[in-house]
Design a protein around this motif. Structure first.
Motif, mmCIF file in Angstrom:
data_model
loop_
_atom_site.group_PDB
_atom_site.id
_atom_site.type_symbol
_atom_site.label_atom_id
_atom_site.label_comp_id
_atom_site.label_asym_id
_atom_site.label_seq_id
_atom_site.Cartn_x
_atom_site.Cartn_y
_atom_site.Cartn_z
ATOM 1 N N ARG A 136 3.394 -10.715 4.055
ATOM 2 C CA ARG A 136 4.457 -10.779 3.054
ATOM 3 C C ARG A 136 3.958 -10.259 1.707
ATOM 4 N NH1 ARG A 136 6.136 -16.295 3.076
ATOM 5 N NH2 ARG A 136 7.235 -15.769 4.989
ATOM 6 N N GLY A 137 2.722 -10.627 1.341
ATOM 7 C CA GLY A 137 2.141 -10.116 0.096
ATOM 8 C C GLY A 137 1.968 -8.615 0.139
ATOM 9 N N LEU A 138 1.587 -8.097 1.296
ATOM 10 C CA LEU A 138 1.436 -6.651 1.445
ATOM 11 C C LEU A 138 2.772 -5.939 1.269
ATOM 12 C CD1 LEU A 138 -0.361 -4.240 2.306
ATOM 13 C CD2 LEU A 138 0.383 -4.721 4.640
ATOM 14 N N VAL A 139 3.818 -6.456 1.898
ATOM 15 C CA VAL A 139 5.136 -5.848 1.775
ATOM 16 C C VAL A 139 5.617 -5.918 0.327
ATOM 17 C CG1 VAL A 139 7.560 -6.111 2.431
ATOM 18 C CG2 VAL A 139 5.782 -6.238 4.168
ATOM 19 N N ARG A 140 5.443 -7.063 -0.312
ATOM 20 C CA ARG A 140 5.862 -7.186 -1.719
ATOM 21 C C ARG A 140 5.084 -6.235 -2.617
ATOM 22 N NH1 ARG A 140 6.394 -13.704 -1.869
ATOM 23 N NH2 ARG A 140 8.449 -13.800 -0.890
ATOM 24 N N HIS A 141 3.787 -6.078 -2.344
ATOM 25 C CA HIS A 141 2.971 -5.155 -3.127
ATOM 26 C C HIS A 141 3.493 -3.729 -2.974
ATOM 27 C CE1 HIS A 141 -0.466 -3.164 -4.903
ATOM 28 N NE2 HIS A 141 -0.567 -2.429 -3.795
ATOM 29 N N HIS A 142 3.777 -3.324 -1.749
ATOM 30 C CA HIS A 142 4.285 -1.977 -1.513
ATOM 31 C C HIS A 142 5.663 -1.783 -2.138
ATOM 32 C CE1 HIS A 142 1.275 -0.010 0.926
ATOM 33 N NE2 HIS A 142 1.085 -1.148 1.586
ATOM 34 N N GLU A 143 6.512 -2.821 -2.057
ATOM 35 C CA GLU A 143 7.846 -2.707 -2.658
ATOM 36 C C GLU A 143 7.753 -2.577 -4.171
ATOM 37 O OE1 GLU A 143 9.818 -6.176 -1.253
ATOM 38 O OE2 GLU A 143 10.439 -5.215 0.634
ATOM 39 N N SER A 144 6.887 -3.372 -4.803
ATOM 40 C CA SER A 144 6.773 -3.280 -6.260
ATOM 41 C C SER A 144 6.153 -1.950 -6.665
ATOM 42 C CB SER A 144 5.970 -4.453 -6.827
ATOM 43 O OG SER A 144 4.629 -4.386 -6.398
ATOM 44 N N ALA A 145 5.186 -1.452 -5.892
ATOM 45 C CA ALA A 145 4.605 -0.147 -6.195
ATOM 46 C C ALA A 145 5.651 0.946 -6.053
ATOM 47 C CB ALA A 145 3.416 0.132 -5.273
ATOM 48 N N GLU A 146 6.506 0.835 -5.054
ATOM 49 C CA GLU A 146 7.577 1.823 -4.863
ATOM 50 C C GLU A 146 8.580 1.763 -6.018
ATOM 51 O OE1 GLU A 146 9.686 4.875 -3.321
ATOM 52 O OE2 GLU A 146 7.743 4.168 -2.628
ATOM 53 N N ARG A 147 8.917 0.546 -6.472
ATOM 54 C CA ARG A 147 9.843 0.420 -7.624
ATOM 55 C C ARG A 147 9.223 1.011 -8.875
ATOM 56 N NH1 ARG A 147 10.971 -4.712 -5.441
ATOM 57 N NH2 ARG A 147 9.475 -5.651 -6.852
ATOM 58 N N GLU A 148 7.930 0.734 -9.087
ATOM 59 C CA GLU A 148 7.258 1.292 -10.268
ATOM 60 C C GLU A 148 7.201 2.815 -10.199
ATOM 61 O OE1 GLU A 148 3.426 -0.479 -10.662
ATOM 62 O OE2 GLU A 148 4.244 -2.500 -10.912
ATOM 63 N N ARG A 149 6.941 3.362 -9.021
ATOM 64 C CA ARG A 149 6.895 4.813 -8.861
ATOM 65 C C ARG A 149 8.266 5.428 -9.116
ATOM 66 N NH1 ARG A 149 8.316 8.378 -5.509
ATOM 67 N NH2 ARG A 149 8.938 6.963 -3.857
ATOM 68 N N ALA A 150 9.327 4.790 -8.584
ATOM 69 C CA ALA A 150 10.681 5.305 -8.791
ATOM 70 C C ALA A 150 11.060 5.228 -10.267
ATOM 71 C CB ALA A 150 11.674 4.521 -7.942
ATOM 72 N N ALA A 151 10.675 4.145 -10.944
ATOM 73 C CA ALA A 151 10.983 4.011 -12.371
ATOM 74 C C ALA A 151 10.225 5.066 -13.174
ATOM 75 C CB ALA A 151 10.630 2.613 -12.863
#
Length: 144
Positions: free
Chosen positions: A114-129
């Motif tokens: 779950r931490g891995l998925v959240r990390h990837h999701e937040s990294a993806e949001r930061e990249r998109a932003a």
């Protein structure tokens, strides 16, 4: 090597960026997830076999050995009644072992995934932003 890179749980360190986004299929292909599923399935099969085996033993003894089941153990307590009450004890032990199994074997791996998925999701949001901020924009003139 960190616990994350070995697939044992915990969020990745800031210096370990995952190579691919963590969607459902990429998580389900990870060895940690596969071993989690295998262990959970194996425990379920064992617990079911013990529960059904205990119940089947009780039913077969009741049907084919009524003399044994009517044997008094102490006072009005017979072997059949003791085995019937033992079914509740057996279910309690199975539930207790299930809780211990979940707490020690499953929960740490699930938290790590779950931490891995959240990390990837937040990294993806930061990249998109970041891409949205740095992308060339067509300047629009707004009316007054």
């Amino acid at each position: 090597m960190s616990r994350h890179s070995m697939g044992l749980g915990g969020p990745p360190s800031p210096y370990e960026a995952g190579p691919e986004p963590a969607d459902r299929q990429s998580v389900s292909r990870r060895p940690a997830y596969q071993s989690l599923r295998r262990g959970h399935r194996r425990f379920g099969v064992r617990a079911t076999a013990v529960a059904v085996g205990g119940f089947l033993l009780y039913v077969l003894l009741s049907g084919f050995a009524p003399g044994l089941m009517n044997t008094a153990v102490r006072g009005h307590l017979t072997i059949g009644l003791a085995l019937g009450l033992g079914q509740f004890v057996l279910m309690g032990v199975i539930v207790w072992r299930y809780l211990v199994h979940m707490r020690t074997q499953v929960t740490p791996v699930v938290r790590g995934l779950r931490g891995l998925v959240r990390h990837h999701e937040s990294a993806e949001r930061e990249r998109a932003a970041f891409e949205a901020r740095t992308a060339p924009r067509d300047e629009e003139l707004r009316p007054w």
